[in-house]
Motif scaffolding. Sequence first.
Motif, PDB file in Angstrom:
ATOM      1  N   ALA A 130       0.848  -1.208   0.000  1.00 48.52           N
ATOM      2  CA  ALA A 130       0.000   0.000   0.000  1.00 48.52           C
ATOM      3  C   ALA A 130       0.877   1.249   0.000  1.00 48.52           C
ATOM      4  CB  ALA A 130      -0.915  -0.004   1.234  1.00 48.52           C
ATOM      5  N   ALA A 131       1.973   1.186   0.761  1.00 47.69           N
ATOM      6  CA  ALA A 131       2.876   2.350   0.817  1.00 47.69           C
ATOM      7  C   ALA A 131       3.458   2.635  -0.578  1.00 47.69           C
ATOM      8  CB  ALA A 131       3.989   2.095   1.827  1.00 47.69           C
ATOM      9  N   ILE A 132       3.803   1.571  -1.307  1.00 47.90           N
ATOM     10  CA  ILE A 132       4.350   1.760  -2.672  1.00 47.90           C
ATOM     11  C   ILE A 132       3.295   2.414  -3.558  1.00 47.90           C
ATOM     12  CG2 ILE A 132       5.002   0.520  -4.789  1.00 47.90           C
ATOM     13  CD1 ILE A 132       6.411  -1.544  -2.967  1.00 47.90           C
ATOM     14  N   ILE A 151      11.793   9.533  -4.547  1.00 47.13           N
ATOM     15  CA  ILE A 151      12.483   8.759  -5.599  1.00 47.13           C
ATOM     16  C   ILE A 151      13.458   7.773  -4.954  1.00 47.13           C
ATOM     17  CG2 ILE A 151      14.166   8.959  -7.488  1.00 47.13           C
ATOM     18  CD1 ILE A 151      12.668  11.668  -8.175  1.00 47.13           C
ATOM     19  N   ARG A 152      14.178   8.263  -3.926  1.00 45.33           N
ATOM     20  CA  ARG A 152      15.144   7.374  -3.248  1.00 45.33           C
ATOM     21  C   ARG A 152      14.402   6.258  -2.515  1.00 45.33           C
ATOM     22  NH1 ARG A 152      20.349   9.270  -0.104  1.00 45.33           N
ATOM     23  NH2 ARG A 152      20.395   6.990   0.037  1.00 45.33           N
ATOM     24  N   ILE A 153      13.333   6.639  -1.815  1.00 44.38           N
ATOM     25  CA  ILE A 153      12.605   5.658  -0.988  1.00 44.38           C
ATOM     26  C   ILE A 153      11.978   4.578  -1.861  1.00 44.38           C
ATOM     27  CG2 ILE A 153      10.484   5.427   0.402  1.00 44.38           C
ATOM     28  CD1 ILE A 153      11.324   8.018   1.848  1.00 44.38           C
ATOM     29  N   CYS A 154      11.408   4.979  -3.003  1.00 40.00           N
ATOM     30  CA  CYS A 154      10.728   3.991  -3.862  1.00 40.00           C
ATOM     31  C   CYS A 154      11.693   2.935  -4.374  1.00 40.00           C
ATOM     32  CB  CYS A 154      10.031   4.700  -5.029  1.00 40.00           C
ATOM     33  SG  CYS A 154       8.528   5.538  -4.480  1.00 40.00           S
ATOM     34  N   LYS A 155      12.972   3.314  -4.511  1.00 42.90           N
ATOM     35  CA  LYS A 155      13.953   2.325  -5.001  1.00 42.90           C
ATOM     36  C   LYS A 155      14.057   1.161  -4.016  1.00 42.90           C
ATOM     37  CE  LYS A 155      17.133   5.409  -7.643  1.00 42.90           C
ATOM     38  NZ  LYS A 155      16.097   5.815  -8.542  1.00 42.90           N
ATOM     39  N   GLU A 156      13.870   1.427  -2.726  1.00 42.73           N
ATOM     40  CA  GLU A 156      14.048   0.370  -1.723  1.00 42.73           C
ATOM     41  C   GLU A 156      12.732  -0.359  -1.398  1.00 42.73           C
ATOM     42  OE1 GLU A 156      17.820   2.376   0.643  1.00 42.73           O
ATOM     43  OE2 GLU A 156      15.786   2.814   1.330  1.00 42.73           O
ATOM     44  N   GLU A 157      11.616   0.276  -1.683  1.00 46.70           N
ATOM     45  CA  GLU A 157      10.325  -0.275  -1.237  1.00 46.70           C
ATOM     46  C   GLU A 157       9.990  -1.602  -1.915  1.00 46.70           C
ATOM     47  OE1 GLU A 157       8.523   0.263   1.152  1.00 46.70           O
ATOM     48  OE2 GLU A 157       8.628   2.343   1.735  1.00 46.70           O
ATOM     49  N   SER A 158      10.384  -1.778  -3.184  1.00 52.28           N
ATOM     50  CA  SER A 158       9.958  -3.011  -3.870  1.00 52.28           C
ATOM     51  C   SER A 158      10.610  -4.216  -3.196  1.00 52.28           C
ATOM     52  CB  SER A 158      10.306  -2.968  -5.355  1.00 52.28           C
ATOM     53  OG  SER A 158      11.615  -2.492  -5.520  1.00 52.28           O
ATOM     54  N   PHE A 159      11.854  -4.049  -2.707  1.00 50.27           N
ATOM     55  CA  PHE A 159      12.486  -5.163  -1.959  1.00 50.27           C
ATOM     56  C   PHE A 159      11.645  -5.462  -0.723  1.00 50.27           C
ATOM     57  CE2 PHE A 159      14.936  -7.139   1.221  1.00 50.27           C
ATOM     58  CZ  PHE A 159      15.265  -6.247   2.242  1.00 50.27           C
ATOM     59  N   HIS A 160      11.137  -4.396  -0.054  1.00 50.48           N
ATOM     60  CA  HIS A 160      10.347  -4.601   1.169  1.00 50.48           C
ATOM     61  C   HIS A 160       9.113  -5.453   0.859  1.00 50.48           C
ATOM     62  CE1 HIS A 160      12.090  -0.648   3.017  1.00 50.48           C
ATOM     63  NE2 HIS A 160      13.009  -1.551   2.730  1.00 50.48           N
ATOM     64  N   GLN A 161       8.456  -5.134  -0.240  1.00 49.29           N
ATOM     65  CA  GLN A 161       7.231  -5.869  -0.562  1.00 49.29           C
ATOM     66  C   GLN A 161       7.554  -7.287  -0.998  1.00 49.29           C
ATOM     67  OE1 GLN A 161       5.206  -5.369  -4.149  1.00 49.29           O
ATOM     68  NE2 GLN A 161       3.155  -5.479  -3.275  1.00 49.29           N
ATOM     69  N   ARG A 162       8.615  -7.456  -1.806  1.00 47.54           N
ATOM     70  CA  ARG A 162       8.953  -8.800  -2.307  1.00 47.54           C
ATOM     71  C   ARG A 162       9.308  -9.744  -1.157  1.00 47.54           C
ATOM     72  NH1 ARG A 162       5.967  -8.752  -5.609  1.00 47.54           N
ATOM     73  NH2 ARG A 162       6.456 -10.934  -5.940  1.00 47.54           N
ATOM     74  N   ASN A 187      -6.295 -11.975   7.230  1.00 48.28           N
ATOM     75  CA  ASN A 187      -7.564 -11.548   7.825  1.00 48.28           C
ATOM     76  C   ASN A 187      -7.389 -10.302   8.689  1.00 48.28           C
ATOM     77  OD1 ASN A 187      -8.679 -13.774   6.618  1.00 48.28           O
ATOM     78  ND2 ASN A 187      -8.791 -15.001   8.503  1.00 48.28           N
ATOM     79  N   ARG A 188      -6.298 -10.257   9.443  1.00 52.03           N
ATOM     80  CA  ARG A 188      -6.116  -9.160  10.404  1.00 52.03           C
ATOM     81  C   ARG A 188      -5.547  -7.901   9.773  1.00 52.03           C
ATOM     82  NH1 ARG A 188      -2.324 -10.300  13.466  1.00 52.03           N
ATOM     83  NH2 ARG A 188      -1.885 -12.494  12.906  1.00 52.03           N
ATOM     84  N   PHE A 189      -4.808  -8.049   8.618  1.00 53.53           N
ATOM     85  CA  PHE A 189      -4.150  -6.865   8.048  1.00 53.53           C
ATOM     86  C   PHE A 189      -4.851  -6.296   6.815  1.00 53.53           C
ATOM     87  CE2 PHE A 189      -0.475  -5.616  10.413  1.00 53.53           C
ATOM     88  CZ  PHE A 189      -0.223  -6.706  11.245  1.00 53.53           C
ATOM     89  N   TRP A 190      -5.866  -6.983   6.310  1.00 50.71           N
ATOM     90  CA  TRP A 190      -6.500  -6.520   5.064  1.00 50.71           C
ATOM     91  C   TRP A 190      -7.150  -5.149   5.233  1.00 50.71           C
ATOM     92  CZ3 TRP A 190      -6.471  -6.964   0.031  1.00 50.71           C
ATOM     93  CH2 TRP A 190      -7.557  -6.472  -0.715  1.00 50.71           C
ATOM     94  N   TYR A 191      -8.132  -5.041   6.153  1.00 50.05           N
ATOM     95  CA  TYR A 191      -8.857  -3.768   6.284  1.00 50.05           C
ATOM     96  C   TYR A 191      -7.976  -2.630   6.827  1.00 50.05           C
ATOM     97  CZ  TYR A 191     -13.129  -6.143   4.937  1.00 50.05           C
ATOM     98  OH  TYR A 191     -14.071  -6.845   4.211  1.00 50.05           O
ATOM     99  N   PRO A 192      -7.111  -2.879   7.846  1.00 50.25           N
ATOM    100  CA  PRO A 192      -6.218  -1.791   8.286  1.00 50.25           C
ATOM    101  C   PRO A 192      -5.308  -1.295   7.150  1.00 50.25           C
ATOM    102  CG  PRO A 192      -6.314  -3.496   9.962  1.00 50.25           C
ATOM    103  CD  PRO A 192      -7.054  -4.036   8.758  1.00 50.25           C
ATOM    104  N   SER A 193      -4.960  -2.202   6.204  1.00 46.64           N
ATOM    105  CA  SER A 193      -4.134  -1.756   5.057  1.00 46.64           C
ATOM    106  C   SER A 193      -4.952  -0.847   4.146  1.00 46.64           C
ATOM    107  CB  SER A 193      -3.616  -2.967   4.262  1.00 46.64           C
ATOM    108  OG  SER A 193      -2.793  -3.770   5.101  1.00 46.64           O
ATOM    109  N   LEU A 194      -6.240  -1.137   3.975  1.00 42.44           N
ATOM    110  CA  LEU A 194      -7.088  -0.267   3.138  1.00 42.44           C
ATOM    111  C   LEU A 194      -7.204   1.131   3.769  1.00 42.44           C
ATOM    112  CD1 LEU A 194     -10.080  -2.540   1.989  1.00 42.44           C
ATOM    113  CD2 LEU A 194      -7.851  -2.191   0.906  1.00 42.44           C
ATOM    114  N   MET A 195      -7.127   1.164   5.109  1.00 44.78           N
ATOM    115  CA  MET A 195      -7.255   2.464   5.801  1.00 44.78           C
ATOM    116  C   MET A 195      -6.031   3.357   5.574  1.00 44.78           C
ATOM    117  SD  MET A 195      -8.707   1.240   9.502  1.00 44.78           S
ATOM    118  CE  MET A 195     -10.053   0.059   9.648  1.00 44.78           C
ATOM    119  N   MET A 196      -4.910   2.732   5.168  1.00 44.07           N
ATOM    120  CA  MET A 196      -3.662   3.517   4.991  1.00 44.07           C
ATOM    121  C   MET A 196      -3.851   4.610   3.945  1.00 44.07           C
ATOM    122  SD  MET A 196      -0.699   0.612   5.051  1.00 44.07           S
ATOM    123  CE  MET A 196       0.607   1.753   4.609  1.00 44.07           C
ATOM    124  N   PHE A 197      -4.795   4.414   3.012  1.00 36.89           N
ATOM    125  CA  PHE A 197      -4.961   5.396   1.932  1.00 36.89           C
ATOM    126  C   PHE A 197      -5.762   6.617   2.389  1.00 36.89           C
ATOM    127  CE2 PHE A 197      -2.912   3.011  -1.304  1.00 36.89           C
ATOM    128  CZ  PHE A 197      -3.090   1.683  -0.950  1.00 36.89           C
TER     129      PHE A 197
END
Length: 311
Positions: A130-132, A151-162, A187-197
Amino acid sequence: EMSDEERAFQDRIDEDIKIEPRDWMPEGYRKTLIRQIGQHAHSEIVGQLPEGNWITRAPTLERKMILLAKVQDEAGHGLYLYAAAETLGISRDDMTEQLLSGKMKYSSIFNYPTLTWADMGAVGWLVDGAAIMNQVPLQRTSYGPYSRAMIRICKEESFHQRQGYDIMMKMAQGSEAQKRMAQDALNRFWYPSLMMFGPSDAESVHSAQSMAWKIKMNTNDELRQKFVDQTVPQAEFLGLTVPDENLKWNEERGHYDYSQPDWDEFFNVLKGNGPCNAERLGARQKAWNEGQWVRDGLLAHARKNAARKVA
Ligand code: 3HC
C-alpha cells in the motif's frame, strides 16, 4: 481571488516546475507539506516497531538478516523525510515533540499488533504494498525535496514488498498450520491496510487543496481501488481468501467491488484508541528520553567547535 504571487506560484505548479526551499510559497502550502512530510516520517520511524518485534524471533538467520535490513531501511526513509521537512523551517526536535504530544500523527496501520511470523509477510506484502501504491505517484510531487526523497525511498520499497510476499508464499505453500497462520495474518491486516490510503474522498479534508498544489497526485479512493485490483490476484495465487464476502470483479467498471473498512474503527484508532497506540508512543517517548544525553553531548561538542572556530 489570488494575489500576483499566488498566481505565479500556481502557474509554476501547473507547469510541473518544482518548488524549492528558497522559493516563495503560500503559507498554506508550507503548512500542509510540514504536516504530510512530518507525519510520513513519523510513520517510517513508528513503523519499525511492529517488525522490530520479530527480529529476535525470526525462524532462520536468513529471515533475521532480511528483516533487519528492511527495518534499517525504514529508519533511513524517516531520515530523508525529516530532512525534507526541515527545509520548510521546522526542526526535527519540534516534529518529534509534536508526535509525542499527539499533535502530529503517524499511519494508523502501526497501531495493530504483529502476533505471528506470518504477520511479517502480511506487513511486507500489504503494508509496504500500500505504501508503494501511495509513494510512487508522490515521486512527482511539486515540492523538490519531498519528490527527491520519494524517488530514493521507492527504489528500496519493492524489496520490502517482495520479501514480505516471499514469506507469505513459503507459508501458504507450507504445512496446514503455516497456511492457517498466513490466512489469519491476511484476515487481520486486510482492512487496516485499506485504511492507509486515508478516509473516503467524501471525508478527505485535505485532498482538493493538496491535489491543486500537486502535493497529492491521486485521490484516496483511486489509490485504494488500485491497491485492491493489484492485491486480490496475488492473494489468489497464494491460495488465500481476502476476508470480504462482497469482493467481486465488476466487468463494467473494470475493477473489483469491495467492502469499505470500518471507518468508525479508523477514526477511533486516530483518536488513540487502537490496540497498540499507547505502546507505540510509549516506545518513542522512552527512546526520546533515553537519547537526551546523546543530544546534549552532541550540542555541547558542536558549541565548543563553533567557539574554537570563532577564537
Ligand atoms: N493514519 C493516520 N492518519 C491518517 C491516515 C492514516 N492511515 N489517513 C489519513 N489520515 C489523517 C490525515 O493525516 C488527516 O489528518 P491531519 O489533518 O491531522 O493530518 C486526516 O486523516 C484526513 O485525511 P486526508 O485524506 O484529508 O489527509 P491527506 O490529504 O493528508 O491524506 C494520506 C492522507 C494519504 C496519508 C497523505 O497524507 C499521504 O499521502 N501521506 C504520505 C504517505 C504516508 O504518509 N504514508 C503513510 C505510510 S508510509 C509507510 O507506511 C512506510 C512504509 O515503508 C511501510
